[in-house]
Design a protein around this motif. Structure first.
Motif, PDB file in Angstrom:
ATOM      1  N   PHE A  43       7.825  -4.115   6.790  1.00 50.23           N
ATOM      2  CA  PHE A  43       7.237  -2.972   6.072  1.00 50.23           C
ATOM      3  C   PHE A  43       5.719  -2.971   6.189  1.00 50.23           C
ATOM      4  CE2 PHE A  43      10.909  -2.205   2.922  1.00 50.23           C
ATOM      5  CZ  PHE A  43      11.314  -1.074   3.602  1.00 50.23           C
ATOM      6  N   GLY A  44       5.115  -4.147   6.069  1.00 43.87           N
ATOM      7  CA  GLY A  44       3.664  -4.245   6.169  1.00 43.87           C
ATOM      8  C   GLY A  44       3.156  -3.847   7.542  1.00 43.87           C
ATOM      9  N   LEU A  45       3.824  -4.339   8.587  1.00 42.03           N
ATOM     10  CA  LEU A  45       3.411  -3.972   9.938  1.00 42.03           C
ATOM     11  C   LEU A  45       3.629  -2.485  10.178  1.00 42.03           C
ATOM     12  CD1 LEU A  45       2.231  -4.981  12.591  1.00 42.03           C
ATOM     13  CD2 LEU A  45       4.583  -5.428  13.357  1.00 42.03           C
ATOM     14  N   GLN A  46       4.733  -1.947   9.683  1.00 43.51           N
ATOM     15  CA  GLN A  46       4.992  -0.514   9.824  1.00 43.51           C
ATOM     16  C   GLN A  46       3.878   0.296   9.159  1.00 43.51           C
ATOM     17  OE1 GLN A  46       8.224   1.369   7.589  1.00 43.51           O
ATOM     18  NE2 GLN A  46       8.899   2.323   9.507  1.00 43.51           N
ATOM     19  N   GLN A  47       3.489  -0.099   7.966  1.00 44.76           N
ATOM     20  CA  GLN A  47       2.421   0.610   7.252  1.00 44.76           C
ATOM     21  C   GLN A  47       1.091   0.485   7.982  1.00 44.76           C
ATOM     22  OE1 GLN A  47       2.333   2.748   4.840  1.00 44.76           O
ATOM     23  NE2 GLN A  47       0.112   2.872   4.729  1.00 44.76           N
ATOM     24  N   TRP A  48       0.759  -0.706   8.390  1.00 46.56           N
ATOM     25  CA  TRP A  48      -0.506  -0.957   9.069  1.00 46.56           C
ATOM     26  C   TRP A  48      -0.599  -0.133  10.355  1.00 46.56           C
ATOM     27  CZ3 TRP A  48      -2.219  -6.759   9.009  1.00 46.56           C
ATOM     28  CH2 TRP A  48      -3.599  -6.842   8.967  1.00 46.56           C
ATOM     29  N   LEU A  49       0.484  -0.115  11.119  1.00 50.66           N
ATOM     30  CA  LEU A  49       0.479   0.641  12.369  1.00 50.66           C
ATOM     31  C   LEU A  49       0.497   2.145  12.116  1.00 50.66           C
ATOM     32  CD1 LEU A  49       2.810  -1.612  14.510  1.00 50.66           C
ATOM     33  CD2 LEU A  49       0.323  -1.400  14.668  1.00 50.66           C
ATOM     34  N   LYS A  50       1.176   2.556  11.059  1.00 52.90           N
ATOM     35  CA  LYS A  50       1.158   3.978  10.680  1.00 52.90           C
ATOM     36  C   LYS A  50      -0.273   4.426  10.394  1.00 52.90           C
ATOM     37  CE  LYS A  50       2.585   6.278   6.621  1.00 52.90           C
ATOM     38  NZ  LYS A  50       3.525   6.355   5.505  1.00 52.90           N
ATOM     39  N   ARG A  78       0.814  -1.222   0.000  1.00 55.39           N
ATOM     40  CA  ARG A  78       0.000   0.000   0.000  1.00 55.39           C
ATOM     41  C   ARG A  78       0.841   1.263   0.000  1.00 55.39           C
ATOM     42  NH1 ARG A  78      -3.514  -2.870   3.760  1.00 55.39           N
ATOM     43  NH2 ARG A  78      -2.716  -1.711   5.538  1.00 55.39           N
ATOM     44  N   ASN A  79       2.065   1.169   0.464  1.00 55.93           N
ATOM     45  CA  ASN A  79       2.925   2.345   0.504  1.00 55.93           C
ATOM     46  C   ASN A  79       4.359   1.920   0.246  1.00 55.93           C
ATOM     47  OD1 ASN A  79       4.290   4.697   0.953  1.00 55.93           O
ATOM     48  ND2 ASN A  79       3.379   5.115   2.926  1.00 55.93           N
ATOM     49  N   VAL A  80       4.817   2.070  -0.973  1.00 56.86           N
ATOM     50  CA  VAL A  80       6.167   1.653  -1.327  1.00 56.86           C
ATOM     51  C   VAL A  80       7.216   2.693  -0.933  1.00 56.86           C
ATOM     52  CG1 VAL A  80       5.447   0.137  -3.191  1.00 56.86           C
ATOM     53  CG2 VAL A  80       5.916   2.537  -3.673  1.00 56.86           C
ATOM     54  N   SER A  81       6.792   3.858  -0.500  1.00 50.79           N
ATOM     55  CA  SER A  81       7.749   4.895  -0.112  1.00 50.79           C
ATOM     56  C   SER A  81       7.843   5.034   1.401  1.00 50.79           C
ATOM     57  CB  SER A  81       7.345   6.241  -0.721  1.00 50.79           C
ATOM     58  OG  SER A  81       6.100   6.656  -0.194  1.00 50.79           O
ATOM     59  N   LEU A  82       7.821   3.901   2.098  1.00 50.66           N
ATOM     60  CA  LEU A  82       7.912   3.941   3.561  1.00 50.66           C
ATOM     61  C   LEU A  82       9.224   4.581   3.990  1.00 50.66           C
ATOM     62  CD1 LEU A  82       6.563   0.422   4.473  1.00 50.66           C
ATOM     63  CD2 LEU A  82       5.453   2.604   4.872  1.00 50.66           C
ATOM     64  N   ARG A  83       9.139   5.357   5.044  1.00 50.01           N
ATOM     65  CA  ARG A  83      10.327   5.990   5.605  1.00 50.01           C
ATOM     66  C   ARG A  83      10.431   5.583   7.067  1.00 50.01           C
ATOM     67  NH1 ARG A  83       8.055  10.187   2.569  1.00 50.01           N
ATOM     68  NH2 ARG A  83       9.355  10.694   0.800  1.00 50.01           N
ATOM     69  N   ASN A  84      11.581   5.816   7.630  1.00 48.97           N
ATOM     70  CA  ASN A  84      11.771   5.551   9.046  1.00 48.97           C
ATOM     71  C   ASN A  84      10.887   6.486   9.859  1.00 48.97           C
ATOM     72  OD1 ASN A  84      12.841   4.226  11.192  1.00 48.97           O
ATOM     73  ND2 ASN A  84      14.880   5.099  11.013  1.00 48.97           N
TER      74      ASN A  84
END
Length: 167
Positions: free
Chosen positions: A44-51, A14-20
């Motif tokens: 990356f998936g968990l980071q996006q989901w939690l974001k 869902r978001n290929v431009s994830l950043r720290n």
């Protein structure tokens, strides 16, 4: 319901431009992700989901201050970050369960964080294999909603889901 590894991969897409987490908003809750580097897509998936649910998640290999080769500086940086975040999350997969660093990170977090600041993200793979049951009795856990579109946390031993916004 444990978190589907398929859904973690889908969330990463869902978001290929994830950043720290450096771009987090003031007052936003923060978390440290303990995981295997082999589980990059899941992280990356968990980071996006939690974001999407308001939690900025630190991933060590996105940190520009981390050395290229793990050493004492790596351990010092991990200790500093774990102390500074609101919560510590252990992403339980086949690879993290066999990692040398993950048990060390969890043990360190257990020594410096309150028990309610640690949560296990148990996962299941496409074959139905389940990871994380060893730790579920010790800490809170994060599960996927039955509808599959949200993550919730549970107090240890509880069956009552809580919104991550109250984490």
């Amino acid at each position: 319901m444990t978190v589907s590894q398929y859904d973690l991969r889908s969330a990463a897409a869902r978001n290929v431009s994830l950043r720290n987490q450096r771009g987090r908003s003031y007052g936003q809750k923060t978390g440290f992700l303990c995981h295997s580097h082999k589980d990059r897509d899941f992280a990356f998936g968990l980071q996006q989901w939690l974001k999407e649910q308001g939690l900025a998640l630190y991933i060590d290999w996105l940190d520009p201050y981390m050395p290229d080769v793990p050493d004492a500086t790596t351990a010092d940086r991990i200790r500093t970050v774990i102390k500074g975040v609101d919560t510590f999350l252990f992403l339980a997969t086949n690879d993290s369960m066999g990692s040398r660093w993950c048990p060390w990170e969890l043990g360190y977090a257990d020594g410096v964080k309150r028990n309610d600041q640690i949560a296990i993200v148990a996962t299941r793979d496409a074959s139905g294999n389940y990871y994380g049951n060893e730790y579920l009795q010790l800490y809170r856990r994060i599960d996927q909603s039955a509808a599959g579109n949200a993550l919730y946390w549970y107090h240890k031993g509880s069956q009552s889901p809580q919104s991550l916004t109250n984490f």
